[in-house]
Design an enzyme around this catalytic site. Structure first.
Site, PDB file in Angstrom:
ATOM      1  N   HIS A 223      -3.333   7.212   2.770  1.00 22.85           N
ATOM      2  CA  HIS A 223      -3.725   5.930   2.192  1.00 22.85           C
ATOM      3  C   HIS A 223      -5.154   5.625   2.614  1.00 22.85           C
ATOM      4  O   HIS A 223      -5.508   5.726   3.787  1.00 22.85           O
ATOM      5  CB  HIS A 223      -2.776   4.835   2.664  1.00 22.85           C
ATOM      6  CG  HIS A 223      -3.229   3.455   2.317  1.00 22.85           C
ATOM      7  ND1 HIS A 223      -3.646   3.115   1.044  1.00 22.85           N
ATOM      8  CD2 HIS A 223      -3.358   2.326   3.080  1.00 22.85           C
ATOM      9  CE1 HIS A 223      -3.994   1.832   1.036  1.00 22.85           C
ATOM     10  NE2 HIS A 223      -3.831   1.339   2.248  1.00 22.85           N
TER      11      HIS A 223
ATOM     12  N   CYS B  48       0.804  -1.221   0.000  1.00 27.77           N
ATOM     13  CA  CYS B  48       0.000   0.000   0.000  1.00 27.77           C
ATOM     14  C   CYS B  48       0.840   1.275   0.000  1.00 27.77           C
ATOM     15  O   CYS B  48       0.331   2.350  -0.300  1.00 27.77           O
ATOM     16  CB  CYS B  48      -0.949   0.005   1.197  1.00 27.77           C
ATOM     17  SG  CYS B  48      -2.109  -1.385   1.218  1.00 27.77           S
TER      18      CYS B  48
ATOM     19  N   ASN C 272     -10.023  -0.114  -0.054  1.00 32.27           N
ATOM     20  CA  ASN C 272      -8.557  -0.102  -0.054  1.00 32.27           C
ATOM     21  C   ASN C 272      -8.049  -0.682  -1.371  1.00 32.27           C
ATOM     22  O   ASN C 272      -8.134  -1.886  -1.595  1.00 32.27           O
ATOM     23  CB  ASN C 272      -8.041  -0.912   1.141  1.00 32.27           C
ATOM     24  CG  ASN C 272      -6.530  -0.888   1.256  1.00 32.27           C
ATOM     25  OD1 ASN C 272      -5.832  -0.443   0.346  1.00 32.27           O
ATOM     26  ND2 ASN C 272      -6.019  -1.376   2.375  1.00 32.27           N
TER      27      ASN C 272
END
EC number: 2.3.1.180
Length: 326
Positions: free
Chosen positions: A253, A113, A283
């Site tokens: 994020h 990520c 996500n």
């Protein structure tokens, strides 16, 4: 001194949307349970025929069109991804082929990520050290739905598919220096700690012969995420003699709204200055930040001349941030 700045952004999301109610038909969960714990209402899922390189190319074309440049002018391509088309060659070279981009060198970055933060940092360094790179194409692209265990309700509700891209330009090739002199990547910081067990896949090419499915210790990830994202932002502020009130916007994020809220509270930042797309995108790993960045610029929630921070944490653990003036 030669530096880089973000000239344009682009994004791509698959056509298929998967809502929380649909996931509730697959595992024991509910729309309310998912919303309360994550802030997610839906996610996008790639078609069976779509590859990560396809998503990457679509987002890249969007960014290239906005930049009004030719693919022949691009000197560098970096794709941040955890879900490449193949073990080899890289997703970046496959995307390069599909874009018919003949004059670039390309490679992948795998930092989960945090991948886009790592990729932007590398591109910025290469632009500063190589006057021949006029434009760099940096992409975050993922098909997380292919490595999710759809029987595990603790993880399958969290992830989605998508891609985002930026065109970075070198100021060495700017005639409009008065216009762009204040724009640019100001500073970056990257970290990793080798804490590999809290977020990983159960398997891999050399261990099990396949990519494996995602495993996560949710409580540990939450704790690490809040502490490390906060510390990264504070380090960025300290190194640049800034206060949190100097920051116009924050693109974190997009993993979980609870993590974002906790970081904002620790920093005493304003939630209205935070770019939030986790409710719609879920996500998307390395695609998360460029997707959110493109969304915010189009709204426009991010305006020319504004000062902001990109910050992410991912498996590894890896984390880092980018301070830039747009």
């Amino acid at each position: 001194m030669n530096k880089s700045f973000i000239l344009s952004t682009g994004s791509y999301l698959p056509k298929k949307k998967l809502g929380n109610d649909e996931i509730a038909l697959m595992v024991e969960t509910s729309d309310e349970w998912i919303r309360q714990r994550t802030g997610i209402t839906q996610r996008y899922i790639a078609d069976e025929a779509e590859l990560t390189s396809d998503l990457a190319v679509n987002s890249a074309k969007n960014a290239i069109e906005k930049a009004q440049i030719s693919v022949d002018e691009i000197g560098l391509i970096i794709v941040a991804t955890t879900t490449p088309d193949k073990t080899l060659p890289s997703c970046a070279t496959i995307a390069q082929n599909k874009l018919k981009c003949k004059n670039a060198f390309s490679f992948d970055v795998q930092a989960a990520c945090s991948g886009f933060i790592y990729a932007v940092t590398i591109a910025d360094s290469l632009i500063k050290s190589n006057d021949r790179i006029k434009y760099a194409l940096v992409i975050g692209a993922e098909i997380m739905s292919r490595i999710v265990d759809w029987k595990d309700r603790s993880t399958c509700v969290l992830f989605g598919d998508g891609a985002g891209a930026v065109i970075m330009k070198s100021t060495a090739h700017c005639n409009e220096m008065t216009e762009n002199s204040t724009r640019g990547i100001i500073s970056t910081n990257l970290y990793s700690d080798g804490n590999v067990d809290v977020l990983c896949t159960k398997g891999g090419i050399s261990s099990t012969g396949d990519s494996g499915k995602i495993y996560m210790n949710g409580r540990e990830v939450f704790k690490h995420a809040v502490d490390k994202l906060t510390a990264s932002i504070e380090e960025t502020l300290r190194c640049n003699n800034l206060k949190i009130t100097d920051i116009d916007w924050l693109v974190p994020h997009q993993a979980n709204i609870r993590i974002i809220e906790a970081v904002v509270k620790k920093l005493n930042f304003l939630m209205e200055k935070v770019i939030n797309t986790v409710d719609q995108h879920a996500n998307t790993s390395a695609a998360s930040i460029p997707l959110a960045l493109d969304y915010a610029i189009q709204k426009p929630k991010i305006k020319p001349g504004s000062l902001g921070i990109l910050v992410a944490i991912g498996a590894g653990l890896t984390w880092g941030s980018v301070l830039l003036r747009y």
